[in-house]
Design a protein around this motif. Structure first.
Motif, PDB file in Angstrom:
ATOM      1  N   PRO A   1       0.809  -1.220   0.000  1.00 50.47           N
ATOM      2  CA  PRO A   1       0.000   0.000   0.000  1.00 50.47           C
ATOM      3  C   PRO A   1       0.844   1.273   0.000  1.00 50.47           C
ATOM      4  O   PRO A   1       0.442   2.283  -0.570  1.00 50.47           O
ATOM      5  N   VAL A   2       2.012   1.232   0.598  1.00 47.33           N
ATOM      6  CA  VAL A   2       2.888   2.409   0.596  1.00 47.33           C
ATOM      7  C   VAL A   2       3.372   2.681  -0.828  1.00 47.33           C
ATOM      8  O   VAL A   2       3.315   3.817  -1.309  1.00 47.33           O
ATOM      9  N   CYS A   3       3.835   1.645  -1.499  1.00 46.02           N
ATOM     10  CA  CYS A   3       4.337   1.802  -2.868  1.00 46.02           C
ATOM     11  C   CYS A   3       3.225   2.219  -3.827  1.00 46.02           C
ATOM     12  O   CYS A   3       3.483   2.913  -4.814  1.00 46.02           O
TER      13      CYS A   3
ATOM     14  N   ALA B   1       9.725   7.426   8.301  1.00 47.12           N
ATOM     15  CA  ALA B   1      10.029   6.224   9.081  1.00 47.12           C
ATOM     16  C   ALA B   1       8.794   5.338   9.213  1.00 47.12           C
ATOM     17  O   ALA B   1       8.890   4.101   9.131  1.00 47.12           O
ATOM     18  N   MET B   2       7.645   5.948   9.408  1.00 49.19           N
ATOM     19  CA  MET B   2       6.408   5.168   9.549  1.00 49.19           C
ATOM     20  C   MET B   2       6.080   4.429   8.254  1.00 49.19           C
ATOM     21  O   MET B   2       5.716   3.241   8.277  1.00 49.19           O
ATOM     22  N   LEU B   3       6.213   5.119   7.125  1.00 43.87           N
ATOM     23  CA  LEU B   3       5.898   4.491   5.834  1.00 43.87           C
ATOM     24  C   LEU B   3       6.908   3.407   5.481  1.00 43.87           C
ATOM     25  O   LEU B   3       6.543   2.357   4.942  1.00 43.87           O
ATOM     26  N   MET B   4       8.183   3.643   5.794  1.00 47.35           N
ATOM     27  CA  MET B   4       9.193   2.621   5.520  1.00 47.35           C
ATOM     28  C   MET B   4       8.957   1.386   6.381  1.00 47.35           C
ATOM     29  O   MET B   4       9.141   0.257   5.921  1.00 47.35           O
ATOM     30  N   THR B   5       8.540   1.585   7.618  1.00 43.06           N
ATOM     31  CA  THR B   5       8.211   0.454   8.491  1.00 43.06           C
ATOM     32  C   THR B   5       7.047  -0.334   7.924  1.00 43.06           C
ATOM     33  O   THR B   5       7.082  -1.575   7.872  1.00 43.06           O
TER      34      THR B   5
ATOM     35  N   HIS C   1       5.162  -5.210   5.235  1.00 46.43           N
ATOM     36  CA  HIS C   1       4.450  -5.830   4.109  1.00 46.43           C
ATOM     37  C   HIS C   1       5.382  -6.787   3.367  1.00 46.43           C
ATOM     38  O   HIS C   1       4.992  -7.915   3.043  1.00 46.43           O
ATOM     39  N   PHE C   2       6.611  -6.346   3.106  1.00 48.70           N
ATOM     40  CA  PHE C   2       7.591  -7.184   2.408  1.00 48.70           C
ATOM     41  C   PHE C   2       7.803  -8.504   3.150  1.00 48.70           C
ATOM     42  O   PHE C   2       7.736  -9.585   2.558  1.00 48.70           O
ATOM     43  N   TYR C   3       8.041  -8.417   4.459  1.00 49.90           N
ATOM     44  CA  TYR C   3       8.301  -9.633   5.229  1.00 49.90           C
ATOM     45  C   TYR C   3       7.065 -10.505   5.396  1.00 49.90           C
ATOM     46  O   TYR C   3       7.169 -11.734   5.427  1.00 49.90           O
ATOM     47  N   GLN C   4       5.895  -9.913   5.470  1.00 49.31           N
ATOM     48  CA  GLN C   4       4.673 -10.717   5.532  1.00 49.31           C
ATOM     49  C   GLN C   4       4.485 -11.500   4.243  1.00 49.31           C
ATOM     50  O   GLN C   4       4.129 -12.689   4.272  1.00 49.31           O
ATOM     51  N   GLN C   5       4.745 -10.858   3.103  1.00 46.93           N
ATOM     52  CA  GLN C   5       4.630 -11.553   1.821  1.00 46.93           C
ATOM     53  C   GLN C   5       5.691 -12.652   1.718  1.00 46.93           C
ATOM     54  O   GLN C   5       5.406 -13.753   1.234  1.00 46.93           O
ATOM     55  N   LEU C   6       6.903 -12.353   2.147  1.00 48.15           N
ATOM     56  CA  LEU C   6       7.976 -13.341   2.097  1.00 48.15           C
ATOM     57  C   LEU C   6       7.641 -14.555   2.956  1.00 48.15           C
ATOM     58  O   LEU C   6       7.783 -15.703   2.520  1.00 48.15           O
ATOM     59  N   MET C   7       7.179 -14.334   4.176  1.00 46.06           N
ATOM     60  CA  MET C   7       6.850 -15.442   5.074  1.00 46.06           C
ATOM     61  C   MET C   7       5.674 -16.255   4.555  1.00 46.06           C
ATOM     62  O   MET C   7       5.668 -17.489   4.666  1.00 46.06           O
TER      63      MET C   7
END
Length: 68
Positions: A3-5, A25-29, A34-40
Motif C-alpha cells: 500500500p505504501v508503494c 520512518a512510519m511508511l518505511m516500516t 508488508h515485504f516480510y509478511q509476503q515473504l513469510m
C-alpha cells in the motif's frame, strides 16, 4: 501489492527519510512489514508444497535482479 508503494512515489519517500520526517520512518516500516509478511507467506506455502529449495532459488534470483 504494497500500500505504501501504491500511494507514494519513491522520490517522496526518499525526501521524507532524508528530511528526517517521522512519516518517512512510519511508511518505511509499513513497507518493510508488508515485504516480510509476503515473504513469510511465500515461505510457508513453499514448505507446505515441498518446494522450499525452488522458492529460495527464485527469491534470490529475483531479489538480486531488482534495481534499487
Amino acid at each position: 501489492t504494497c500500500p505504501v508503494c501504491a500511494d507514494f512515489s519513491r522520490a517522496y519517500l526518499h525526501h521524507l527519510v532524508k528530511a528526517g520526517e517521522m512519516l518517512g520512518a512510519m511508511l518505511m516500516t509499513q513497507h518493510n512489514l508488508h515485504f516480510y509478511q509476503q515473504l513469510m507467506a511465500g515461505l510457508r506455502a513453499a514448505i507446505g508444497e515441498g518446494r522450499l529449495s525452488a522458492f529460495a532459488d527464485a527469491f534470490r534470483r529475483d531479489y538480486a535482479s531488482k534495481a534499487f
